[in-house]
Every structure is written in C-alpha cells, then in structure tokens.
Design an enzyme around this catalytic site. Structure first.
Site, PDB file in Angstrom:
ATOM      1  N   ASP A 544       0.858  -1.170   0.000  1.00 37.30           N
ATOM      2  CA  ASP A 544       0.000   0.000   0.000  1.00 37.30           C
ATOM      3  C   ASP A 544       0.906   1.236   0.000  1.00 37.30           C
ATOM      4  OD1 ASP A 544      -2.260   1.660   0.332  1.00 37.30           O
ATOM      5  OD2 ASP A 544      -1.951   1.657   2.497  1.00 37.30           O
ATOM      6  N   ASP A1018      -1.455  -0.810   5.995  1.00 33.31           N
ATOM      7  CA  ASP A1018      -1.737  -0.298   7.335  1.00 33.31           C
ATOM      8  C   ASP A1018      -3.215  -0.072   7.600  1.00 33.31           C
ATOM      9  OD1 ASP A1018      -1.754   3.263   7.282  1.00 33.31           O
ATOM     10  OD2 ASP A1018      -1.969   1.940   5.567  1.00 33.31           O
ATOM     11  N   ASP A1022      -6.576  -2.772   3.261  1.00 32.43           N
ATOM     12  CA  ASP A1022      -5.482  -3.661   2.859  1.00 32.43           C
ATOM     13  C   ASP A1022      -5.675  -5.087   3.365  1.00 32.43           C
ATOM     14  OD1 ASP A1022      -4.009  -1.483   1.682  1.00 32.43           O
ATOM     15  OD2 ASP A1022      -3.451  -0.869   3.703  1.00 32.43           O
TER      16      ASP A1022
END
Length: 1311
Positions: A544, A1018, A1022
């Site tokens: 990410d 995070d 995700d």
C-alpha cells in the site's frame, strides 16, 4: 466512526450484502430539524482514498466510475467473489432523475479481522492449508446477509418490555461463549482435531500394529510413548488456552451493568440482560450488548465512544440519540417499538425505524452502540438492547483467522512421500527375503531357532508349541513388522522440532530492538508461527502507499482558489501570527493547538471586505473546509504559562480521517475555526465572528459518488449545499455555463487553471480534492427535502434512496477551488526499497491515489527512475485494454511462452540455473543487470540479456495501470496478458484500485507462479490483500489496527521490512531448510543401519537395539542439538546481509533446500549407514559378542556420528551450542548406563563390558572417520572450486576482508 454506503446490485439497486453504510441522515424541516449524522467520514475525499481512514472500504472509494455493461461487471464480480475471503459486493450509483445515467463502479469490500480479545472482530474466511505451491485455491467469499430480503422479517423490539420482545423465546440471552471445549467434550474433540494431521494417524496405526502379538517388535509401552507424548503436550497446550477462554468468558458474563428494573436502574449481570431491556452505561464503562441510544448526558444527545476492542481504531467516534426520545429520559416512561434488521456481521451498518407517539423515526448506524465499545468523554448514556449475546455484531464476527502453511513444509511433504516410498520398498525387500528364506528352509524349520514347532528350553515354555502361522502369513507379518521397525523413516519428532524452532526464532525477532519504532512505541509482532521461513523466499512485495510508504500525517500545502494558486511560498507561522485580533481570541478563548503554514497573499485576500467574486469564492472555500466534514471539536482547557492573564483553550479535533483533520486545521489557520458541532447545527468562528449554520442534511462520502455534501441554512435563511470530492467525480457535475458569454469565458479559464493546478499538485505527490458549492432555490430545496425525508425513514433500499436524494443537489455546482495535501514518505523508505530490489525482490505498489500522485511518490521512494520506460494502461473498455496490452507486448517483444510457467520456474530453481531464473522473473530484474561483487572478494557473474525484448535490451520497464482498466483486465482471458506484461516489468504501480482489486492482483501472481508473495499495508482496505498473500505484514499506523489484526507479522515502519527479510528471513530460511534435511538424514541413517542388520538375521525383523534406545534416539539423544542450531545458528552477520542484499537470492534460488540436495543427503546417508553397520560387523565377525553388545556399539556410534555431522555444518558456535551437541553425546552414554543397569532388561550390564574393551573405542573412531570423510572432502572441494555467494561472504567475514565502512552505513540504525 467509519461508515459508508452499502454495496448494491447494479441491476436492481437493492441492498445486496451491504458492506458499507450511507449516513442515516435525519430529515429536517427548516432550521429546526435534527440531523443525526453518522459518526464518521468514511474516508478522505482525496484521490488516494485507500489511506485516509480506517474505514472498511477506503480503497473502494478511489475507483473511478465507468460506463460498462452489466454483464461485464457481473463477470468481474463473479470471478472475484472467489478470489477474496471477505465481504464482496458490486457497487452501483443511481444519479438524479435528470441524468438517468447508470454508472457502475467495480470493487468494494469490507474487511475485518480478529484480535486476541474475544470481543474483537475477525475476518470471516474459509481458508485451506495448501498441500503444495502448485495447487492454488481461492477461498470462497463470505457475504453479509441481506437484512431486507423477503426471507428476513424485521426484528421487533419493544422498549422496556423484554417479555413481549422475546415472547417466542427466539432471541438468545446475553451470555457469550468463546471456548472450544467442555470437560465432557475436551478429550474426544481435542483428539479429533489433532488427528487431522495425517502423520499422527500414521503413527497411531504403527503403535496399534505393535500391540498385536505377532507384530510386537518393540515393547508395547515403548511403542506408544512417542505418540502419547506428542498428543499429551498438544492437549495440555490446547487445554490451557481453552481454560483461559473459559476464564475470560466467565469474567465477561459476570460483569454488571445498570438495567431498568421496577422503575429504577439496578445492577444486573451481563449474562442475564435480555433484548428489549433499557440499560444505563456510565463513563469509561463497556457496552454489554448492542443498544440503540435513547438519551445521553449531553443536551444535544451526543455520546463519544471508543471502538478499540471492536475494530482496533483508537480515535473517538460520535453516536447520537434522537431528539424525539429525550422525553423518555425526562419522564422516565420508556416505551415504543423498534423495527430493525436481523442480526448480521456488518458492524458499519444498521437500519431500523422507531415507532414513537405515532411517529416513524429513522435509525441508523450513528444511533447504535455495539458490544465491546467504551463510553468516553460522556457522563452517561441510556439505550435499549436490540442484539444480545451471540447475536451481537462483535460475536458474529469473532471467527478464527485463516491459516497459512509454509512453502518449505510443502516441499517437505514431497520428500516425505519419497521416504514413504523408500520405506515400502525396504519393507517389501525384508518380506520377500523372509518368504524366500522360509521356502528354502521349510523342511528343517524344527531345527531352526524361532521357527521350530516346539520350544526346547528350560522352564514353563519347554515342549510348548511355537506359534508358526504358515509361510504366507509370516511374510505378511514380516512386512508389517518391518514397517514398525522402520517407522522413524517418517520423523514424528520433526513436527515438534519445527514448532519449537519457530517459537525460538519468533522470540528473537520480537526482541530485535532494531525493529522497534520509538515514535509509535510499537514492537515487532509475530502473529503467526507457521511461516517464519517464508520470509527468506519472498519474490514479490505488494505494498500500500498511504500510511505504509508514507506517514499518513497530512499537511495542508497548497490551494487553488478562483483559478489562483496559493501555498507555493508558504511561511511557517505560529498561531499568534494569524491576523486575528487578540481581543477576539480573548473573547473566544479557543484556538486549535497546532502550528500551520500560511500563505501571506491568501491571508491578505481573506482580510479584505467580503466583496467581489474572488473574495466570496475564498470565503465559501474555507467555509466548506470547515463545515463539510464529520470532525468533532473537543475543547481542552489549559493555561498559557507565558501569559497567565490569558486563558487559552486548545481545540482538539477528533476525526477518523487525517485528511479531514488537516483540512479543518488549515481552515482554522486561515481564520475559519470550527468550534462546535451538534446534531442540528455547527458553529464556525470566521475571523472572530461566530456563524451558526443549521445542518439540514448530510450525504456521507461513499465509494460510488466519491464526494461528500452538506446542506446548510445560513443566518440569512439562504440554503447552500457545500460539496467536496475527488476530481474525477466533481468536475463532471460542475455548472456547464449560461448564456452570458463573459461569464462562461471567465469560469472556463478558472476551471482550466484549477485543472492545471490539480495536475501540478499530483505531480508533486500531493493528495488533491475539489471544492464546490451551490445556492439552493426553494423549489429545488423542497424537492430534495422531500426525497431526503423519505429516504431517511425507509427500511428498504435506504442507501440507494439517499444516493438519489444526493443527486438532486450535487449537480450544476460552482467551482470554488482545489486543495493539495502532502503525505510525507516515512524515514528510510527509499533505502529500504533500493535494498529489496537489489535482493531480487519485485516491489509493486497498489494504491487508491490518482496516477500522477502515485508516479511522483514512486520517483521519491526510488521505485521509479527517470531512465525507466513507463507503460501506462488506462483503458475504458475491454477492447481498449486488450489493445493496449497487446501493443505493449508487441513493442517490447514480450512473449507469453517466456513467462510464468510454473514447471519451468521450478525446474530452474531446482537446477540452480540462475540465468534462467532471472529471465523467468523478467530480464530487467536486479539480478540480471547488476553484478554482485563483494569488493575484491566475490566476482560477479555475467548478466545474460534475454532475447525476448528486441531493441530495448537496456530498457527498464515500469507498468502503471489504473483500477478502471483492472475492471476489464481481471477477466480470465485478459489476466494472462496482464501477467505476461507485469512480470516482465521491473516496477508495477496500480492506481485507483479497490480493496478487492488488490487481492485480485496478488492472486494473479499466486495462482500463476510458485513465487512467494508478501503484502504490506496499514489500513482496513489492505486486509483482503494481506490475507491473500503468502505472508501478510501490517503496519501499526494512523488507520487503526485492522491490518495488524489480519496480518502474520506487524511492525511500526516500512523500513523494518528490509531487516525482516534480508536478515531474519535469510536466517530463518537457512536454519529451517538445513534442519529439515538434517532430520531426514538423522532418521534415515538409523533406519538403514537396522535394515542392513535384518538382512543378516534371516529377515526375521529381529532388533539388536533395546526398545528404549530406539524410542530415545529421536526424542532425547539427537533432538536438542537440532532445536538449538535451528534457533541460534547464523551463517552470516546481520551487517553483511544488509550490506550485500543480493545474498538474499540464495533463498529465491532454493539453495538451502531442493530436491538435488535431498538426494545428495540420502546418498551420504546410505554411505554412513553402511559404515555404521559393516565396521563393527567385520571387526567382531569372529568374536563371541552377543546381540545386545553389538546394539550398544551401534547406538553410541550412530549418535556420535550424527552429532559430529551436525557440528561440521554449524557456523556460529556459542556456549549453548557446545552444551547441546557434546551434551547430547554425554547424555546418550548416561542413558545407556542407566538402562543397562536395570536387571530385568536383557541388555543388563552390557555397557560395562564393552567400555572396558579398546576395540570398542577404536571401532567408534573408525566409524566416525570413514563415515564423515566423503562429506568432508566434498565440502572442501566444493567450497574451493564452486563456492556460493554465502560461502565467499562468510570467508570474507572470517578473514576480516569486509569493507571498513560496513558498520557505519546509514542502515546501521535500523539493522
């Protein structure tokens, strides 16, 4: 405060498995209306919607809307329902009736994960352990139940009447149970679970066979000992864990809460609370069940809660009690009927209505508090129970995490099959030999020991018939007896050893202070013990961006207002530099506690009189920033010590989204301070003058509209809609123009300038947002209000109707400007990515950012370079995507046959053909274009240029693709095209991707290659990607802890990934790979030694070793050194591994464990077993040594030789290693002395006689020398003429030839 829209079927618009919730906004009449908003701003309205908050579908908000056929979307949805183990639904948008235009957005997923607490949310997933890497199964998708389907009638809750509510006894009580066992079910259920391991079933069968009299090779007790030991230890562990669950459940169920009983609130145990009862919760107490709020201590009905136990988010969230129910609190008469949806897992949606005093009041997610939440900053709340016990949303989501199996374990299972085949062959040889021997000696069996028909001995057995079953049965029994004798060829101890080694490795990883993040106070977490060694074989990293590569700490940098850019010359100023008078500050006594960069030119504009279009646009711009959000201002009184006379109250803005907080703080810095927000109004301090805005309606941000709007009434009774959103959704709904040519020309220039500024901001890596507004006419407002009221009170398709209502006002907007917010890179990210790429790892970035922003961040973090050739795929249809992919492959000569074939890749890995391996993973990989050279020590291998790219031999490729293209590409017929192109590129960046698309990209690689994948993120968006990858890593960041709870490993910063993989991953892989091979060798050499002996005993399955020696061999004599070396051995120091990242490629090439190494080890095992048997055989061939004396010699010799074999391969000797290796040999002698000292054993006194003989000790020495000499010579020759990179680096370490600057490199602080 995470919320959003439910995902709807684009074909019907009906709520289908909702995973997001639209704000259940309240209807209002004039300025007296009440707005009970949702408690959160679901995500940033920026292009990078994947990183704005901890909501469940952040990245889904970033997917652009496209025109597409329903069939296309259906195919995409159907395909990826099987690719994601979370909640998936397709999205649809219903625009205003004027447009009548269908727009379908692909993607959107709700992810939740369980934390250790029994009350925390878990991912509902069905995952299977993979038997091998070649067989990939996509886990089935679990969807939310549709609460509005015809099968589900609404649940009726009668307030303060639990008996009537549950008159049919269909609702559960509030008692919870998270334990797995009871005293009665523990033993059978635990054994059933343990015997899911086929190895345990195998050893159970062996132990059972040994209990039969004809097959009793070992003592019956001794044969059961290993299996019983393993089962007992595992049962103790499971029992202790379940006892802790029972204790936790008991403590939870016996907690007390205030419940309305007999007209007064009295304490009642949680487990006795029922649906329909009225409960009062005090500050800092935990909610015992899911309750609809009836009233709070706040006059406006606001309550602040913390959902840390539910979703891991630490920010305070707001919940609201309807103003219509406040009379209940005052009068003390609680009555009414609530019709709500049936219990479901969606913690971010609640749809219900309340019938009170002939009124129908809508209830939504902002009106319910869930079990496990804590009440904060509120004195008390009163609510009615709607869901209790196992029906609460928290308990419905408390499911186990999917398990993952190690890559090495799958290879180990393959070798186990080979050993099983070898076991059957050896047993067949013994059985066949037995049959031949019996047939040849059938006439004189009476004269042969063990086969004569009668015993000739003294005592009770004399003249007794011997049990001879005939040749056929004796052959069969011989085969089964051989299986029992050779059973340790399949090592049961290996399973225990692997678990112990993984625990030890995890202990040292957790204790690594160089992976401690001091800024957040977070240590490295090892949440899964099954895949430590996989960290050493990662080929692909899917990352990410926001909060993972960047800090997710937003700073307002630039703004475009009325076509002019501000912020390019920002100055850092303190709060006192704001041009707000000291008198106004003293009057307000409040200001935000922050230091903001302000633009002097913009401040000068805002200080001018409110005259002129530019000044009015700037005013509306900052008014929108301050009003169009869900941020809650919280005052914290303090004293300014530098000026005691002035009492200054600091405003702390509570908001889930860092973007929203940054915008509100920026507005405050420019004199537009949000000072109060209630259910029906907000108060903004505009340069010392307070303005009260009545909130008439709020349309939350969602992944379909990608914008947020608020309808407000100004003090002069003017009604405006203030809107902010992503440029892709905002620019298309701006006012197109009127008949005034001058007006059109001016606003066309403003729009063009704003779009240029947006492109400029994105190229600088800023997150962008478009701001607009519109004055609502009376007719337009009335039409919207009618629709809004109807949608707010609807029990069916509420979200779709609210979206339709929003479409009535979110059109023909006036452009005010745009914002640019900076999200800075985390420390050490560029260096970490560079090292990972040098290690042969491919880093892919999957983000919701717009393309320009993602490219800019890619350049900043060294993922992209200016020399790379960028292949950009932005297709708006399946045909266009197919054409773009084909053109790119043709231009660069990429052929499908050259890539992604598992068989070829595995063949290259096993053969060690590095050039083919590098070509297989893309000719432009680091390993193909850079020479690995340790200065003056390691000579680099020559890179081989692949022939697949013509005229671009020296070109590095980077693929940039957006989420809209992935909608069409992630079909079966285009996936292979994308795979071929992506795997040939050095870098891949996917922009504007939804959470489900992230999982789809990971699955694209997993399902087509044998390469190991790692996903790191995070946020909640995700989770699907983390669960899909072989290894999931969560970042403890600003977006809550859902990614951490879903992960296998967790850390505080992305830069720690470098050390995790290059150091700990390398060590874990090398240790575990060697340990598995060593265990196979250790047991096989013992079995083969017994096999040679049986060949000389008429194939009679007679043993020379005692039963206990055979059992103790794997459990005591040789097990401890294996565990110690598996935990502590290090082939290279961490400094060397960090300095030369390419040493990591040893794991990618399977150098530590492959089929070739296995067979070489087996050949060495064969030789050592021959030496072990035949040296004593020929030495004592003419002696009168008995069978037990020979067995004693073999036992000592085999233990010594396998331990010295291990010692030859140990790279790092420490005290505990010496104690383990040499102590095991000493322990073997001690055990044999004790066993031989027991008079009832047949080997009584054997060791004492043997130890007194010189021949005994000389034989042991000869066995050691002859057995290990070939291995020693091979190691010397191989390391001299064909050294590996690791061997050369180790030699350089020993000779102190490493560069002096090694210890002072920048990495040192993180290594």
């Amino acid at each position: 405060m995470t919320t959003g829209e439910p995902l709807l079927r684009s074909s019907s618009g009906s709520a289908d498995s909702p995973s997001k919730q639209q704000a259940p906004a309240r209807s209002s009449v004039g300025s007296l209306g009440c707005l009970c908003r949702t408690d959160s701003f679901s995500s940033s309205l920026y292009e990078d919607c994947d990183a704005t908050s901890v909501n469940l579908a952040d990245e889904g908000e970033a997917v652009p809307i496209h025109h597409c056929e329903e069939s296309d979307v259906s195919r995409v949805a159907d395909r990826f329902q099987s690719a994601d183990s979370h909640f998936f639904n397709r999205l649809s948008v219903e625009c205003s009736q004027k447009e009548r235009q269908r727009k379908v957005s692909w993607g959107g997923v709700m992810e939740m994960q369980r934390s250790p607490s029994s009350l925390e949310i878990g991912v509902v997933s069905s995952s299977q352990e993979k038997p091998n890497r070649s067989q990939r199964f996509r886990p089935k998708s679990t969807q939310f139940e549709d609460p509005f389907s015809s099968e589900h009638e609404p649940r009726l809750i009668y307030i303060n009447d639990p008996n009537r509510t549950n008159d049919r006894y269909e609702f559960t009580g509030n008692e919870i149970r998270t334990s797995k066992y009871t005293l009665i079910t523990f033993l059978p259920k635990n054994l059933f679970i343990q015997f899911h391991r086929l190895a345990y079933v195998y050893f159970l069968v062996i132990a059972a066979l040994n209990q039969l009299p004809p097959l009793a090779v070992f003592g019956r007790t001794a044969s059961l000992f290993p299996l019983l030991f393993v089962l007992f230890v595992t049962a103790i562990k499971d029992g202790y864990e379940d006892w802790r669950r029972h204790r936790s459940d008991r403590n939870e169920n016996n907690r007390e809460a205030l419940v309305l009983q007999y007209g007064d609130f009295r304490l009642k145990k949680w487990k006795n609370i029922c649906a329909g009862e009225v409960v009062k919760i005090l500050s800092n107490e935990t909610m015992p069940c899911d309750m609809v709020l009836l009233g709070t201590s706040d006059p406006n009905g606001i309550a602040y809660i913390q959902t840390m136990n539910l979703d891991g988010e630490s920010n305070l969230k707001t919940r609201y009690a309807r103003q219509e129910t406040t009379s209940m609190i005052c009068d003390g008469s609680y009555s009414g009927l609530i019709k709500c949806e049936q219990p479901n897992r969606n913690i971010y949606e609640f749809t219900a209505t309340m019938e009170l005093n002939s009124q129908r009041i809508p209830l939504g997610q902002s009106n319910i508090v869930l079990r496990g939440c804590q009440l904060k900053n509120t004195e008390w709340i009163i609510g009615v129970v709607v869901y209790a016990g196992q029906e609460t949303k928290a308990m419905l989501n408390s499911t186990i995490s999917p398990s993952k199996s190690s890559n090495l374990e799958s290879y180990m299972n393959r070798e186990t099959l080979w050993l099983s085949a070898f076991l059957l062959i050896t047993c067949s040889v013994v059985a066949t030999g037995m049959g031949v021997w019996l047939f040849k000696n059938s006439k004189n069996l009476d004269a042969l020991p063990y086969y004569r028909r009668k015993y000739f001995t003294f005592g009770r057995e004399n003249r007794k018939d011997f049990k001879f079953y005939g040749i056929a049965l004796e052959i069969f029994f011989s085969f089964l007896s051989s299986v029992i004798i050779f059973q340790i060829m399949i090592p049961i101890s290996l399973y225990i050893t692997m678990e112990l080694v993984r625990v030890g490795q995890s202990y040292f990883m957790i204790g690594d202070t160089r992976m401690y993040d001091s800024s957040s106070g977070s240590r490295f977490q090892c949440r899964s013990l099954n895949i430590n060694e996989d960290l050493g074989q990662i080929r692909y990293i899917f990352s990410d961006k926001t909060g993972t590569l960047t800090q997710n700490k937003m700073e307002f940098q630039q703004a475009s207002i009325y076509g002019k850019n501000y912020g390019s010359s920002l100055q850092v100023t303190s709060d006192s530099s704001h041009e707000i008078s000291t008198e106004s500050l003293r009057q307000n006594s409040r200001k935000p506690k922050s230091v903001i960069n302000v633009d002097s030119a913009l401040m000068a504009l805002l200080n001018q009189p409110l005259v002129g279009e530019e000044r009015i646009a700037a005013h509306d711009f900052f008014l929108t920033l301050a009003a169009c959000n869900t941020v809650i201002p919280v005052s914290r009184e303090s004293f300014d010590l530098t000026n005691v006379v002035n009492e200054i109250g600091a405003i702390d803005y509570q908001g889930e989204s860092p973007d929203e907080q940054a915008l509100v703080i920026a507005a405050s810095a420019y004199g537009y301070t949000l000072v109060e927000r209630t259910t029906g109004h907000i108060v903004i301090d505009v340069q010392g003058e307070r303005i009260r805005l009545d909130v008439l309606g709020l349309h939350e941000f969602d992944s379909v509209r990608k914008r947020m709007s608020v309808v407000v009434r100004f003090p002069d009774n003017n009604v405006k809609v203030l809107v902010k959103g992503a440029d892709t959704s905002m620019l298309s709904i701006l006012k197109q123009g009127i008949d005034d040519g001058l007006y059109n020309s001016l606003h066309a220039k403003i729009r063009e300038a704003t779009e240029n500024h947006l492109s400029s901001y994105s190229s600088e890596g800023l997150r962008t947002l478009v701001i607009s507004s519109k004055n609502l006419m009376d007719a337009e407002f009335s039409e919207w209000q009618e629709k809004y009221e109807e949608a707010s009170t609807s029990m069916h398709e509420r979200s779709a109707k609210l979206r339709q209502a929003a479409g009535l006002v979110e059109c023909n907007l006036t452009l005010l400007g745009a914002t640019g917010i900076e999200d800075k890179l985390q420390d050490g990210v560029p260096e970490a990515i560079e090292s990972l790429r040098q290690a042969g790892i491919k880093v892919w970035v999957l983000t919701g950012d717009k393309q320009e922003t993602a490219i800019s961040i890619g350049l900043s973090c060294r993922l992209l370079t200016q020399s790379m050739h960028q292949i950009i795929i932005n297709g708006s249809s399946e045909f266009e995507c197919r054409r773009l992919l084909a053109d790119a492959k043709t231009k660069f000569g990429i052929k499908s046959d050259d890539f992604g074939r598992d068989s070829q890749g595995i063949e290259d890995l096993n053969s060690g053909d590095v050039s083919k391996l590098r070509s297989y993973n893309g000719h432009i990989s680091e390993s193909a274009i850079q020479n690995f050279q340790l200065t003056g020590v390691i000579a680099g291998d020559k890179p081989e240029h692949s022939e697949k790219v013509t005229n671009f031999d020296d070109t590095e490729l980077a693929l940039i693709i957006d989420g809209s293209s992935l909608v069409y590409i992630l079909e079966k017929d285009l996936e292979s095209e994308l795979f071929d192109l992506a795997t040939s590129c050095k870098v891949v960046i996917c922009c504007r991707v939804a959470p489900l698309q992230k999982a789809g990209i990971v699955d694209l690689i997993k399902s087509r290659t044998s390469d190991m994948t790692l996903a790191i993120g995070d946020g909640a968006n995700d989770v699907s990607m983390i669960q899909m990858a072989d290894v999931g890593v969560g970042i403890c960041g600003q977006e809550g802890r859902q990614a951490v709870m879903a992960s296998d490993f967790a850390m505080g910063q992305f830069r720690f990934l470098k050390r995790l993989l290059l150091v700990h991953g390398h060590w874990n892989y090398q240790r575990m790979a060697y340990m598995i091979l060593y265990n196979f060798y250790r047991n096989a050499v013992f079995v083969l030694m017994l096999f040679w002996y049986i060949l000389y005993t008429a194939y009679s399955a007679t043993l020379a070793l005692t039963d206990w020696s055979s059992v103790f061999y794997s459990l005591i004599y040789t097990s401890v050194p294996t565990v110690v070396v598996g935990i502590l051995d290090k082939d290279l120091s961490h400094n060397t591994l960090l300095y030369y990242p390419r040493l990591y490629e040893a794991g990618l090439r399977n150098e530590g464990y492959n089929l070739t190494l296995f067979w070489i080890t087996m050949l060495d095992t064969l030789w050592q077993s021959l030496v072990l048997f035949y040296v004593p055989f020929f030495t004592y061939n003419t002696s009168t040594m008995d069978i037990w004396s020979m067995g004693s010699l073999w036992t000592i010799a085999v233990v010594i030789i396998v331990n010295i074999h291990l010692a030859m391969d140990i790279q790092r000797w420490v005290l505990i290693t010496h104690l383990a290796v040499w102590g095991s040999i000493a322990a073997t002698f001690l055990c044999m002395v004790l066993i031989d000292s027991i008079p009832i054993f047949p080997n009584y006194g054997t060791i004492y006689n043997m130890a007194a003989s010189k021949t005994y000790w000389l034989s042991i020495c000869l066995i050691i020398v002859l057995g290990l000499l070939p291995r020693f010579l091979w190691k010397v020759i191989h390391q001299t003429f064909w050294p590996s990179d690791i061997q050369i680096a180790r030699e350089a370490e020993l000779l102190k030839k490493l560069p002096q600057q090694l210890g002072s490199r920048p990495e040192r602080d993180i290594s």
